[in-house]
Motif scaffolding. Structure first.
Motif: not given
Ligand code: ZN
Length: 139
Positions: A51-72
């Motif tokens: 019942n918790l997020i034990s791991d998470i990753k993302f990939q993608g392309k986009g503007c600085a805001i979208s990538i920074a938001s995903a990272s944070m």
């Protein structure tokens, strides 16, 4: 008009060195979100255990805001139980969309409130969070 938020240190830091970027070995679920207006695309992979997020990753392309938001976002929700993840999504959405957001202290995430001045960028900041919402069980 260039959003000055693009040049803020925290955005550039996460854009140049995104956290939790890559591919998960065996994700429980994954979701893709696109923002055609800006050309952003985020693929999010989540592993849910006990019942918790034990791991998470993302990939993608986009503007600085979208990538920074995903990272944070991935930094904030890793290890968090699903109930708290859902309420964090709601608080972040309120931060960006509500005239009077709730009083919750979102820490570094509050800096994204600067995109309110640039409505076209709100979707950029929300994109990864929408993907995260897609990954949560709906019961
Ligand atoms: Zn964007």
């Amino acid at each position: 008009m260039t959003p000055e938020i693009l040049y803020q240190d925290f955005i550039l830091r996460h854009f140049k060195n995104p956290q939790n970027y890559g591919i998960l070995e065996s994700p429980t679920i994954e979701a893709v979100q696109e923002n055609p207006v800006c050309g952003d695309e985020i693929t999010l992979q989540v592993k849910i255990e006990n019942n918790l997020i034990s791991d998470i990753k993302f990939q993608g392309k986009g503007c600085a805001i979208s990538i920074a938001s995903a990272s944070m976002m991935t930094e904030q929700v890793k290890g968090l139980d699903l109930k708290n993840v859902q309420s964090l999504i709601e608080s972040f959405r309120e931060l960006l969309l509500a005239k009077k957001p709730d009083d919750r202290n979102l820490g570094d995430l509050e800096r994204f409130a600067a995109v309110k001045k640039f409505p076209i960028r709100i979707k950029c900041a929300l994109l990864a969070w929408l993907a995260l919402e897609d990954c949560l069980p709906t019961d």
